[in-house]
Design an enzyme around this catalytic site. Structure first.
Site, PDB file in Angstrom:
ATOM      1  N   ALA A 128       0.900  -1.283   0.012  1.00  0.00           N
ATOM      2  CA  ALA A 128       0.114  -0.071  -0.079  1.00  0.00           C
ATOM      3  C   ALA A 128       0.858   1.150  -0.030  1.00  0.00           C
ATOM      4  O   ALA A 128       0.386   2.375   0.269  1.00  0.00           O
ATOM      5  CB  ALA A 128      -0.772  -0.118   1.145  1.00  0.00           C
ATOM      6  N   ASN A 196       1.570  -2.225   8.136  1.00  0.00           N
ATOM      7  CA  ASN A 196       2.630  -2.924   7.398  1.00  0.00           C
ATOM      8  C   ASN A 196       3.719  -2.095   6.544  1.00  0.00           C
ATOM      9  O   ASN A 196       4.811  -2.723   6.286  1.00  0.00           O
ATOM     10  CB  ASN A 196       1.895  -3.861   6.644  1.00  0.00           C
ATOM     11  CG  ASN A 196       1.165  -5.249   7.427  1.00  0.00           C
ATOM     12  OD1 ASN A 196       1.925  -5.917   7.998  1.00  0.00           O
ATOM     13  ND2 ASN A 196      -0.155  -4.997   7.580  1.00  0.00           N
ATOM     14  N   HIS A 226      -0.612   8.131   3.576  1.00  0.00           N
ATOM     15  CA  HIS A 226       0.805   8.101   4.067  1.00  0.00           C
ATOM     16  C   HIS A 226       1.669   9.057   3.483  1.00  0.00           C
ATOM     17  O   HIS A 226       1.579   9.142   2.216  1.00  0.00           O
ATOM     18  CB  HIS A 226       1.231   6.619   3.902  1.00  0.00           C
ATOM     19  CG  HIS A 226       0.398   5.409   4.190  1.00  0.00           C
ATOM     20  ND1 HIS A 226       0.138   5.045   5.475  1.00  0.00           N
ATOM     21  CD2 HIS A 226      -0.375   4.457   3.264  1.00  0.00           C
ATOM     22  CE1 HIS A 226      -0.541   3.941   5.342  1.00  0.00           C
ATOM     23  NE2 HIS A 226      -1.062   3.811   4.226  1.00  0.00           N
TER      24      HIS A 226
HETATM   25  N1  LIG Z   1       1.824  -4.968   2.931  1.00  0.00           N
HETATM   26  C1  LIG Z   1       0.889  -3.975   2.815  1.00  0.00           C
HETATM   27  O1  LIG Z   1       1.207  -2.716   2.200  1.00  0.00           O
HETATM   28  C2  LIG Z   1      -0.613  -4.383   3.429  1.00  0.00           C
HETATM   29  C3  LIG Z   1      -0.751  -5.368   4.125  1.00  0.00           C
HETATM   30  N2  LIG Z   1      -1.785  -5.844   4.852  1.00  0.00           N
HETATM   31  C4  LIG Z   1      -1.870  -7.130   5.414  1.00  0.00           C
HETATM   32  O2  LIG Z   1      -2.190  -8.189   4.529  1.00  0.00           O
HETATM   33  C5  LIG Z   1      -3.120  -9.148   5.273  1.00  0.00           C
HETATM   34  C6  LIG Z   1      -4.335  -9.652   4.440  1.00  0.00           C
HETATM   35  O3  LIG Z   1      -5.095  -8.473   4.358  1.00  0.00           O
HETATM   36  P1  LIG Z   1      -6.469  -8.479   3.834  1.00  0.00           P
HETATM   37  O4  LIG Z   1      -6.526  -9.424   2.604  1.00  0.00           O
HETATM   38  O5  LIG Z   1      -6.987  -7.149   3.677  1.00  0.00           O
HETATM   39  O6  LIG Z   1      -7.337  -9.353   4.928  1.00  0.00           O
HETATM   40  P2  LIG Z   1      -8.706  -9.884   5.060  1.00  0.00           P
HETATM   41  O7  LIG Z   1      -9.025 -10.150   6.313  1.00  0.00           O
HETATM   42  O8  LIG Z   1      -9.754  -9.587   4.030  1.00  0.00           O
HETATM   43  O9  LIG Z   1      -8.432 -11.355   4.595  1.00  0.00           O
HETATM   44  C7  LIG Z   1      -7.611 -12.235   5.316  1.00  0.00           C
HETATM   45  C8  LIG Z   1      -7.959 -13.998   5.150  1.00  0.00           C
HETATM   46  O10 LIG Z   1      -7.178 -14.691   5.502  1.00  0.00           O
HETATM   47  C9  LIG Z   1      -8.083 -15.817   5.905  1.00  0.00           C
HETATM   48  N3  LIG Z   1      -7.630 -16.483   7.109  1.00  0.00           N
HETATM   49  C10 LIG Z   1      -7.344 -16.569   8.329  1.00  0.00           C
HETATM   50  N4  LIG Z   1      -6.791 -17.315   8.911  1.00  0.00           N
HETATM   51  C11 LIG Z   1      -6.515 -18.161   8.014  1.00  0.00           C
HETATM   52  C12 LIG Z   1      -5.739 -19.570   7.701  1.00  0.00           C
HETATM   53  N5  LIG Z   1      -5.221 -20.311   8.979  1.00  0.00           N
HETATM   54  N6  LIG Z   1      -5.858 -19.984   6.861  1.00  0.00           N
HETATM   55  C13 LIG Z   1      -6.127 -19.543   5.646  1.00  0.00           C
HETATM   56  N7  LIG Z   1      -6.699 -18.563   5.696  1.00  0.00           N
HETATM   57  C14 LIG Z   1      -6.805 -17.767   6.731  1.00  0.00           C
HETATM   58  C15 LIG Z   1      -9.343 -15.049   6.560  1.00  0.00           C
HETATM   59  O11 LIG Z   1     -10.420 -16.003   6.536  1.00  0.00           O
HETATM   60  C16 LIG Z   1      -9.456 -14.130   5.294  1.00  0.00           C
HETATM   61  O12 LIG Z   1     -10.223 -14.580   4.340  1.00  0.00           O
HETATM   62  C17 LIG Z   1      -3.188  -8.618   6.556  1.00  0.00           C
HETATM   63  O13 LIG Z   1      -2.146  -9.185   7.696  1.00  0.00           O
HETATM   64  C18 LIG Z   1      -3.087  -7.056   6.432  1.00  0.00           C
HETATM   65  O14 LIG Z   1      -2.706  -6.526   7.279  1.00  0.00           O
HETATM   66  C19 LIG Z   1      -2.863  -4.961   4.379  1.00  0.00           C
HETATM   67  C20 LIG Z   1      -2.642  -3.702   3.683  1.00  0.00           C
HETATM   68  C21 LIG Z   1      -1.376  -3.289   3.268  1.00  0.00           C
HETATM   69  O1  LIG Z   2      -3.649   0.058   3.283  1.00  0.00           O
HETATM   70  C1  LIG Z   2      -2.824   0.831   3.944  1.00  0.00           C
HETATM   71  O2  LIG Z   2      -3.051   1.917   3.636  1.00  0.00           O
HETATM   72  C2  LIG Z   2      -2.045   0.435   4.722  1.00  0.00           C
HETATM   73  C3  LIG Z   2      -2.171  -0.777   5.508  1.00  0.00           C
HETATM   74  O3  LIG Z   2      -3.201  -1.200   5.933  1.00  0.00           O
HETATM   75  C4  LIG Z   2      -1.023  -1.497   6.232  1.00  0.00           C
HETATM   76  O4  LIG Z   2       0.116  -0.862   5.983  1.00  0.00           O
HETATM   77  O5  LIG Z   2      -1.317  -2.593   6.766  1.00  0.00           O
END
Ligand SMILES: NC(=O)C1=CN([C@@H]2O[C@H](COP(=O)(O)OP(=O)(O)OC[C@H]3O[C@@H](n4cnc5c(N)ncnc54)[C@H](O)[C@@H]3O)[C@@H](O)[C@H]2O)C=CC1
Ligand SMILES: O=C([O-])CC(=O)C(=O)O
Length: 274
Positions: A128, A196, A226
Site C-alpha cells: 500500500a 505493514n 501515508h
Molecule cells: N503490505 C501492505 O502494504 C499491506 C498489508 N496488509 C496485510 O495483508 C494481510 C491480508 O489483508 P486483507 O486481505 O485485507 O485481510 P482480510 O481479513 O480481508 O483477509 C484475510 C483472509 O485470511 C483468511 N485466514 C485467516 N486465517 C487463515 C488460515 N489459518 N488459513 C487460511 N486463511 C486464513 C481469512 O479468513 C481471510 O479471508 C493482513 O495481514 C493485512 O494487515 C494490508 C494492507 C497493506
Molecule cells: O492500506 C494501507 O493504507 C496500509 C495498511 O493497511 C497497512 O500498512 O497494513
C-alpha cells in the site's frame, strides 16, 4: 500441476482469500504471463467454494503447510498471526514466499535465514506504499532519516491492540488525534493490521528501529494517507499516497494490485522499476 511445471510455468499458491487474496486469485485466473494459480489455503472452505468454482481453472484447496508442495511461489495474504505457518514450510522447500503481512516478519526474522539456508526467497511487495525503489537505491548510499506520517479514518484503525490496550475512544473523535509516535518496530506491535507499510519502508531503508512513524486517527479523511520524508546523501525526497480502502477498511485497494504487479514481473519480458 506436474504438466504446468513441465510447461515452464511458475505455479502460484495463495494463503488467505480475503480482500487481497481474492483479487490476486482473480488476476492469476484471468492470466498473468508465465504464471498459473495451482492451490489456495482458506480457513473455511465452504465460505470460498462458490468463488473458487467461479474461476476458469479452479485451484486445489490445501492446508497451509502443503502450499509449497504445489507451488513455486506462495503468496501470504492472511492475518499476520498465520505468517510463520505459511512461510516456514514454503521457504524450507526452497520456494519463494511473497509476504504482505510484513509487520509479522519482524518477530519471525529467522525465516530469512531459513530461506537463505534452503535456497528460498522472501519477497515483500511495495504494497500500500510508494517509492520503495527509491528507498532501496538510497540505502546503497547513506540514508540519514526516514519519517512517515499515517492518517487513517476511524474504521481503518478500530480494534488495533494499541487503541484497545490504552483504552482510547476513537469512535467519537471530531478532529485528528495523534495515537502513536515511535519506531516502525513498536508501531507494528501496536497496529499489526494497519502499518505493514511502515515495516516494508523500514526494511527497504534503515531498519525498523530507526524508521520513525506517527499514526493518526483522522475523522476528516476517507482514505488511508501515508506521507514519507527521506533524507539521504544521494537525495532528499518526499512521497505521499492516499489509498482508497477496500472492502476491508484497514487495507488499501492498491495493495493487491502491487502484489499482482510483482507477480507479473516474475516472467515479464519488459520489467520497469526496481
Ligand atoms: N503490505 C501492505 O502494504 C499491506 C498489508 N496488509 C496485510 O495483508 C494481510 C491480508 O489483508 P486483507 O486481505 O485485507 O485481510 P482480510 O481479513 O480481508 O483477509 C484475510 C483472509 O485470511 C483468511 N485466514 C485467516 N486465517 C487463515 C488460515 N489459518 N488459513 C487460511 N486463511 C486464513 C481469512 O479468513 C481471510 O479471508 C493482513 O495481514 C493485512 O494487515 C494490508 C494492507 C497493506
Ligand atoms: O492500506 C494501507 O493504507 C496500509 C495498511 O493497511 C497497512 O500498512 O497494513
Amino acid at each position: 500441476m506436474t504438466d504446468q511445471k513441465a510447461s515452464g510455468e511458475l505455479r502460484v499458491a495463495i494463503a488467505g482469500l480475503g480482500s487481497i487474496g481474492t483479487k490476486i486469485a482473480t488476476a492469476l485466473d484471468q492470466g498473468i504471463e508465465g504464471l498459473s494459480l495451482t492451490a489456495v489455503a482458506v480457513r473455511d472452505p465452504a465460505k470460498h467454494q462458490a468463488f473458487i468454482d467461479s474461476l476458469r481453472r479452479p485451484p486445489t484447496i490445501l492446508p497451509l503447510d502443503q502450499l509449497g508442495e504445489a507451488a513455486d511461489i506462495v503468496v501470504e495474504c492472511a492475518p499476520s498471526s498465520q505468517l510463520r505457518a505459511i512461510v516456514e514450510p514454503a521457504v524450507k522447500r526452497g520456494r519463494a514466499a511473497v509476504v504482505v503481512s510484513v509487520g509479522g516478519l519482524l518477530d519471525n526474522f529467522d525465516l530469512v535465514d531459513l530461506a537463505r539456508a534452503n535456497g528460498g526467497r522472501i519477497l515483500v511487495p511495495t504494497g500500500a506504499l510508494i517509492g520503495l525503489d527509491a528507498v532501496n537505491a538510497a540505502a546503497i548510499g547513506t540514508i540519514h532519516s526516514v519519517k512517515m506520517v499515517t492518517r487513517k479514518p476511524i474504521d481503518g484503525l478500530k480494534g488495533a491492540p494499541f487503541i484497545v490496550q490504552n483504552n482510547i475512544d476513537i469512535d467519537n473523535l471530531r478532529e485528528p488525534l495523534k495515537l502513536f509516535e515511535g519506531s516502525a518496530r513498536e508501531a507494528a506491535k501496536g497496529f499489526p493490521a494497519n502499518v505493514n507499510v511502515a515495516v516494508a519502508l523500514s526494511l527497504a531503508g534503515i531498519g525498523p528501529d530507526r524508521t520513525q512513524i506517527q499514526v493518526w486517527a483522522d475523522p476528516t479523511v476517507t482514505r488511508n494517507v501515508h506521507r514519507i520524508e527521506v533524507e539521504a546523501d544521494s537525495a532528499r525526497f518526499s512521497m505521499g499516497i492516499e489509498n482508497i480502502p477496500s472492502e476491508n477498511p484497514k487495507t488499501g485497494l492498491i495493495t493487491a494490485l502491487s502484489v499482482i504487479a510483482l507477480l507479473r514481473k516474475q516472467r515479464a519480458t519488459l520489467c520497469v522499476g526496481t
